[in-house]
Design an enzyme around this catalytic site. Structure first.
Site, PDB file in Angstrom:
ATOM      1  N   TYR A 101       0.841  -1.199   0.000  1.00 55.25           N
ATOM      2  CA  TYR A 101       0.000   0.000   0.000  1.00 55.25           C
ATOM      3  C   TYR A 101       0.883   1.259   0.000  1.00 55.25           C
ATOM      4  O   TYR A 101       1.894   1.318   0.718  1.00 55.25           O
ATOM      5  CB  TYR A 101      -0.876  -0.055   1.251  1.00 55.25           C
ATOM      6  CG  TYR A 101      -1.714   1.156   1.494  1.00 55.25           C
ATOM      7  CD1 TYR A 101      -2.833   1.419   0.709  1.00 55.25           C
ATOM      8  CD2 TYR A 101      -1.410   2.043   2.517  1.00 55.25           C
ATOM      9  CE1 TYR A 101      -3.609   2.539   0.938  1.00 55.25           C
ATOM     10  CE2 TYR A 101      -2.183   3.162   2.756  1.00 55.25           C
ATOM     11  CZ  TYR A 101      -3.280   3.403   1.958  1.00 55.25           C
ATOM     12  OH  TYR A 101      -4.046   4.508   2.193  1.00 55.25           O
ATOM     13  N   LYS A 196     -11.626  -0.504   5.713  1.00 52.00           N
ATOM     14  CA  LYS A 196     -12.109  -1.130   4.474  1.00 52.00           C
ATOM     15  C   LYS A 196     -13.203  -2.149   4.795  1.00 52.00           C
ATOM     16  O   LYS A 196     -14.275  -1.784   5.201  1.00 52.00           O
ATOM     17  CB  LYS A 196     -10.928  -1.754   3.724  1.00 52.00           C
ATOM     18  CG  LYS A 196      -9.670  -0.865   3.676  1.00 52.00           C
ATOM     19  CD  LYS A 196      -9.818   0.342   2.786  1.00 52.00           C
ATOM     20  CE  LYS A 196      -8.730   1.386   2.996  1.00 52.00           C
ATOM     21  NZ  LYS A 196      -7.363   0.943   2.793  1.00 52.00           N
TER      22      LYS A 196
HETATM   23  C1  LIG Z   1      -6.076   1.557   3.248  1.00 51.41           C
HETATM   24  C2  LIG Z   1      -4.970   0.617   3.513  1.00 51.41           C
HETATM   25  C3  LIG Z   1      -4.043   0.856   4.534  1.00 51.41           C
HETATM   26  C4  LIG Z   1      -4.066   2.123   5.351  1.00 51.41           C
HETATM   27  O1  LIG Z   1      -5.174   2.174   6.170  1.00 51.41           O
HETATM   28  P1  LIG Z   1      -5.882   3.546   6.655  1.00 51.41           P
HETATM   29  O2  LIG Z   1      -7.026   3.044   7.441  1.00 51.41           O
HETATM   30  O3  LIG Z   1      -6.238   4.294   5.404  1.00 51.41           O
HETATM   31  O4  LIG Z   1      -4.882   4.293   7.459  1.00 51.41           O
HETATM   32  C5  LIG Z   1      -3.066  -0.096   4.762  1.00 51.41           C
HETATM   33  N1  LIG Z   1      -2.983  -1.214   4.015  1.00 51.41           N
HETATM   34  C6  LIG Z   1      -3.862  -1.474   3.033  1.00 51.41           C
HETATM   35  C7  LIG Z   1      -3.724  -2.722   2.237  1.00 51.41           C
HETATM   36  C8  LIG Z   1      -4.875  -0.560   2.737  1.00 51.41           C
HETATM   37  O5  LIG Z   1      -5.718  -0.813   1.735  1.00 51.41           O
END
Ligand SMILES: *Cc1c(COP(=O)(O)O)cnc(C)c1O
Length: 390
Positions: A101, A196
């Site tokens: 990411y 997510k």
């Molecule tokens: C979105 C995401 C993050 C970061 O998370 P946040 O909640 O936006 O801080 C880390 N790893 C993956 C795979 C992500 O999709």
């Protein structure tokens, strides 16, 4: 992975903490402090950064779902990843997959610059695990990777890490414990952007780290308390509420995602469609052997960046938005959006194709989503003179 334990109940039967009225929804302890028995006698909770019953209910639930000893909840996925990176001291080495990411890449690049942590970027999906993790203290990989959904061999990586004396941390954001439990394959740490799939409604940011053994869990809890990026009580409660429908959301959304992927692959005018449900995906078999599904996000290449940009703007049932895993479908062009934070020094290895479109599939009907995509793709093809007018 086994399906056992995925339906772990959350309610009175799960022993929700201490509510005298036996409420069927956990209480929100919206408090900063807890009265002590005496000046020198601490109760179980004293100050909410160190521990809050609502957050603790969430943390225990996450630990159970991941098959871990304990879990810590943070204010975002990046805060969770920061805590994991804090386990490594200056002079020690982190081996990180090149496709992580973008925000994690930016975080690790800063650690390397400012704290003297050695960060080695390498391909942990196709590379040889034993030589890749040699000399590492911490190995960071995503399963699945984003946005091409490559599947690292978790068992082989965990074995190599055990032999090298390294911790394997798997960012399992794209899977959720409903589809994959990395601890079953030997991972030492599991990290989530709970923003997510776990939250699932695009209404909060949160991060989870689950640790397989007690010693690591204790170190993480110390980092969580001393750095303080904890998840607040209300957000902990909201996340708990969302996680009660995790199974039905993921099952339905990933079935629709597979249907959309099949429809796009059948068109024949796209350069590539990426979703591990497709037999053409390079990790189709490996992923099927270590998970219970291909997830709710897919991507495809149109062959032309401006066609991709015009296409997502034409879609009516997909909001243009970063992030994924919500009950509402979204579309993005990762190169311009989520991956804009990839540091300049890593762009040559870590950027997705410029024409890549990423779709996060929500709870809408598959037929509606496919019709919307077909319509937008048809118009774009006609505008470029490669099809007859629709
Ligand atoms: C979105 C995401 C993050 C970061 O998370 P946040 O909640 O936006 O801080 C880390 N790893 C993956 C795979 C992500 O999709």
């Amino acid at each position: 992975m086994t399906a056992v334990g995925r339906h772990t109940a959350l309610g009175l039967a799960a022993g929700l903490r201490g509510d005298p009225w036996r409420a069927s929804s956990p209480p929100i302890y919206q408090t900063a402090t807890f009265e002590q028995e005496s000046a020198s006698g601490f109760g179980e909770f004293d100050y909410a950064r160190s521990g809050n019953p609502t957050r603790e209910t969430l943390e225990r639930h996450c630990a159970r779902l991941e098959g871990a000893h304990a879990a810590c909840a943070f204010a975002s996925g990046v805060a969770a990843m920061t805590a994991v990176a804090r386990l490594v001291r200056s002079g020690e080495r982190i081996v990180a997959h090149t496709g992580l990411y973008g925000g994690t890449q930016r975080l690790l690049a800063r650690l390397a610059d400012e704290r003297g942590v050695e960060v080695v970027w390498t391909d942990l999906v196709d590379g040889d695990p034993a030589s890749a993790v040699c000399g590492a203290r911490l190995v960071l990989v995503e399963s699945l990777t984003n946005p091409l959904w490559r599947a690292p061999d978790l068992r082989a990586l965990a074995r190599a890490c055990d032999a090298a004396g390294a911790w394997l941390a798997v960012d399992s954001t794209a899977m959720s414990p409903w589809l994959q439990r990395p601890t079953e394959f030997g991972a030492h740490l599991v990290v989530h952007s709970a923003t997510k799939l776990l939250a699932g409604h695009a209404d909060l940011t949160a991060g989870i780290v689950a640790a397989r053994d007690a010693a690591l869990a204790e170190r993480l809890a110390f980092i969580q308390n001393s750095e303080g990026a904890v998840l607040p009580p209300f957000d902990s409660w909201l996340l708990l509420r969302s996680m009660r429908t995790l199974g039905v959301r993921v099952a339905r959304q990933q079935a629709t995602a597979a249907e959309v992927a099949r429809a796009l692959a059948a068109r024949g005018d796209l350069v590539a469609v990426h979703h591990p449900s497709l037999a053409t995906h390079p990790d189709h078999a490996r992923h099927a052997a270590q998970s219970l599904g291909a997830g709710v996000v897919l991507s495809f290449e149109t062959g032309d960046e401006s066609r991709s940009l015009a296409l997502v703007e034409r879609l009516e049932r997909f909001a243009i938005a970063v992030s994924f895993g919500s009950v509402d479908s979204t579309a993005s062009v990762p190169c311009r959006m989520s991956h804009a934070s990839v540091p300049a020094s890593l762009r040559h290895v870590a950027m997705p194709p410029r024409d890549l479109v990423r779709l996060s599939i929500g709870l809408e009907d598959a037929a509606d989503l496919i019709a919307d995509l077909e319509e937008a793709l048809g118009v774009e093809a006609w505008r470029r003179g490669s099809a007859s007018r629709p």
